[in-house]
Design a protein around this motif. Structure first.
Motif, mmCIF file in Angstrom:
data_model
loop_
_atom_site.group_PDB
_atom_site.id
_atom_site.type_symbol
_atom_site.label_atom_id
_atom_site.label_comp_id
_atom_site.label_asym_id
_atom_site.label_seq_id
_atom_site.Cartn_x
_atom_site.Cartn_y
_atom_site.Cartn_z
ATOM 1 N N GLY A 110 1.097 -1.382 0.000
ATOM 2 C CA GLY A 110 0.222 -0.091 0.293
ATOM 3 C C GLY A 110 0.882 1.352 -0.049
ATOM 4 O O GLY A 110 2.301 1.461 0.128
ATOM 5 N N TRP A 111 -0.011 2.783 0.385
ATOM 6 C CA TRP A 111 1.023 3.845 -0.574
ATOM 7 C C TRP A 111 1.369 3.609 1.238
ATOM 8 O O TRP A 111 3.255 4.535 1.698
ATOM 9 C CB TRP A 111 -0.265 4.999 -0.024
ATOM 10 C CG TRP A 111 0.329 5.963 0.233
ATOM 11 C CD1 TRP A 111 0.083 7.068 1.006
ATOM 12 C CD2 TRP A 111 1.197 6.918 -1.250
ATOM 13 N NE1 TRP A 111 1.123 8.308 0.635
ATOM 14 C CE2 TRP A 111 1.564 7.985 -0.518
ATOM 15 C CE3 TRP A 111 1.573 6.487 -2.479
ATOM 16 C CZ2 TRP A 111 2.535 9.261 -0.960
ATOM 17 C CZ3 TRP A 111 2.434 7.395 -3.197
ATOM 18 C CH2 TRP A 111 2.935 9.250 -2.350
ATOM 19 N N GLY A 112 1.484 2.993 1.891
ATOM 20 C CA GLY A 112 1.422 3.728 3.762
ATOM 21 C C GLY A 112 3.406 2.843 3.913
ATOM 22 O O GLY A 112 4.203 3.344 3.407
ATOM 23 N N GLU A 113 3.003 1.594 3.796
ATOM 24 C CA GLU A 113 4.902 1.064 3.342
ATOM 25 C C GLU A 113 5.608 1.567 2.165
ATOM 26 O O GLU A 113 6.736 1.764 2.308
ATOM 27 C CB GLU A 113 4.478 -0.462 2.871
ATOM 28 C CG GLU A 113 5.187 -1.600 2.099
ATOM 29 C CD GLU A 113 5.081 -3.111 2.018
ATOM 30 O OE1 GLU A 113 5.363 -3.093 0.631
ATOM 31 O OE2 GLU A 113 4.201 -3.489 2.913
ATOM 32 N N TYR A 114 4.862 1.707 0.978
ATOM 33 C CA TYR A 114 5.606 2.074 -0.327
ATOM 34 C C TYR A 114 6.767 3.809 0.607
ATOM 35 O O TYR A 114 7.698 3.885 0.664
ATOM 36 C CB TYR A 114 4.860 3.027 -0.826
ATOM 37 C CG TYR A 114 5.325 4.243 -2.073
ATOM 38 C CD1 TYR A 114 6.904 3.296 -3.459
ATOM 39 C CD2 TYR A 114 5.151 5.023 -2.116
ATOM 40 C CE1 TYR A 114 7.195 4.240 -4.005
ATOM 41 C CE2 TYR A 114 6.140 6.082 -3.225
ATOM 42 C CZ TYR A 114 6.678 5.290 -3.977
ATOM 43 O OH TYR A 114 7.587 6.312 -4.800
ATOM 44 N N ALA A 115 5.517 4.615 0.785
ATOM 45 C CA ALA A 115 6.340 5.855 1.258
ATOM 46 C C ALA A 115 7.051 5.862 2.648
ATOM 47 O O ALA A 115 8.673 6.461 2.567
ATOM 48 C CB ALA A 115 5.313 6.470 2.129
ATOM 49 N N GLN A 116 7.100 4.837 3.684
ATOM 50 C CA GLN A 116 7.843 4.554 4.934
ATOM 51 C C GLN A 116 9.542 4.369 3.998
ATOM 52 O O GLN A 116 10.369 4.030 4.081
ATOM 53 C CB GLN A 116 7.411 3.350 5.756
ATOM 54 C CG GLN A 116 8.154 3.102 6.477
ATOM 55 C CD GLN A 116 8.448 3.740 7.334
ATOM 56 O OE1 GLN A 116 7.518 5.072 8.496
ATOM 57 N NE2 GLN A 116 9.446 4.567 8.009
ATOM 58 N N VAL A 117 9.242 2.951 3.199
ATOM 59 C CA VAL A 117 9.988 1.874 2.812
ATOM 60 C C VAL A 117 11.150 2.509 2.233
ATOM 61 O O VAL A 117 11.751 2.585 1.513
ATOM 62 C CB VAL A 117 9.867 0.578 2.132
ATOM 63 C CG1 VAL A 117 10.900 -0.363 1.296
ATOM 64 C CG2 VAL A 117 8.986 0.007 3.284
ATOM 65 N N LEU B 100 10.614 6.393 0.876
ATOM 66 C CA LEU B 100 10.790 7.598 0.392
ATOM 67 C C LEU B 100 11.019 8.100 2.137
ATOM 68 O O LEU B 100 11.748 9.340 2.020
ATOM 69 C CB LEU B 100 9.882 8.794 0.245
ATOM 70 C CG LEU B 100 8.952 7.500 -0.691
ATOM 71 C CD1 LEU B 100 7.412 9.146 -0.722
ATOM 72 C CD2 LEU B 100 9.329 9.073 -2.322
ATOM 73 N N GLY B 101 10.935 6.874 3.153
ATOM 74 C CA GLY B 101 11.496 7.477 4.208
ATOM 75 C C GLY B 101 11.170 8.002 5.749
ATOM 76 O O GLY B 101 11.607 8.743 5.694
ATOM 77 N N ILE B 102 9.694 7.975 4.922
ATOM 78 C CA ILE B 102 8.380 9.003 5.580
ATOM 79 C C ILE B 102 7.969 7.859 5.918
ATOM 80 O O ILE B 102 6.915 7.109 5.547
ATOM 81 C CB ILE B 102 7.988 10.147 5.049
ATOM 82 C CG1 ILE B 102 7.214 10.143 3.261
ATOM 83 C CG2 ILE B 102 9.525 10.974 4.480
ATOM 84 C CD1 ILE B 102 7.174 11.098 2.752
ATOM 85 N N SER B 103 6.865 8.738 6.986
ATOM 86 C CA SER B 103 5.272 8.254 6.983
ATOM 87 C C SER B 103 4.350 8.633 5.941
ATOM 88 O O SER B 103 4.238 9.281 5.666
ATOM 89 C CB SER B 103 4.535 8.465 8.540
ATOM 90 O OG SER B 103 4.682 10.161 8.345
#
Length: 90
Positions: free
Chosen positions: A62-69, A71-74
């Motif tokens: 999902g978007w949240g996992e993508y952002a974290q992994v 981009l390094g952001i929540s």
């Protein structure tokens, strides 16, 4: 709330003169303007990635996992950037 001078960060120092203060202030204004423009560009790119659903092609759940992994952001930070992109067009 105590000012920075009261916290010892400016204690014992003489203030700069008016011309130096104006020059420093103008430099700060210019830097803030540059940072704002860069933030809008970043926000627009994040919004573009969200609209393109890039996490699917990259195998993220999902978007949240993508952002974290990637981009390094929540997830919340990523959505705040999307909100910035949206509000920059108003």
């Amino acid at each position: 709330m105590a000012s920075s001078d009261e916290q010892g960060q400016g204690a014992g120092k003489e203030p700069v003169g008016r011309l130096d203060a104006e020059r420093l202030t103008e430099q700060l204004r210019a830097g803030i303007g540059e940072a704002r423009r860069a933030a809008v560009v970043l926000a627009q790119r994040v919004r573009g990635a969200h609209r393109a659903r890039v996490w699917v092609a990259l195998g993220h759940s999902g978007w949240g996992e993508y952002a974290q992994v990637e981009l390094g952001i929540s997830r919340a930070q990523a959505y705040r950037l999307i909100d910035i992109a949206e509000s920059s067009e108003d």
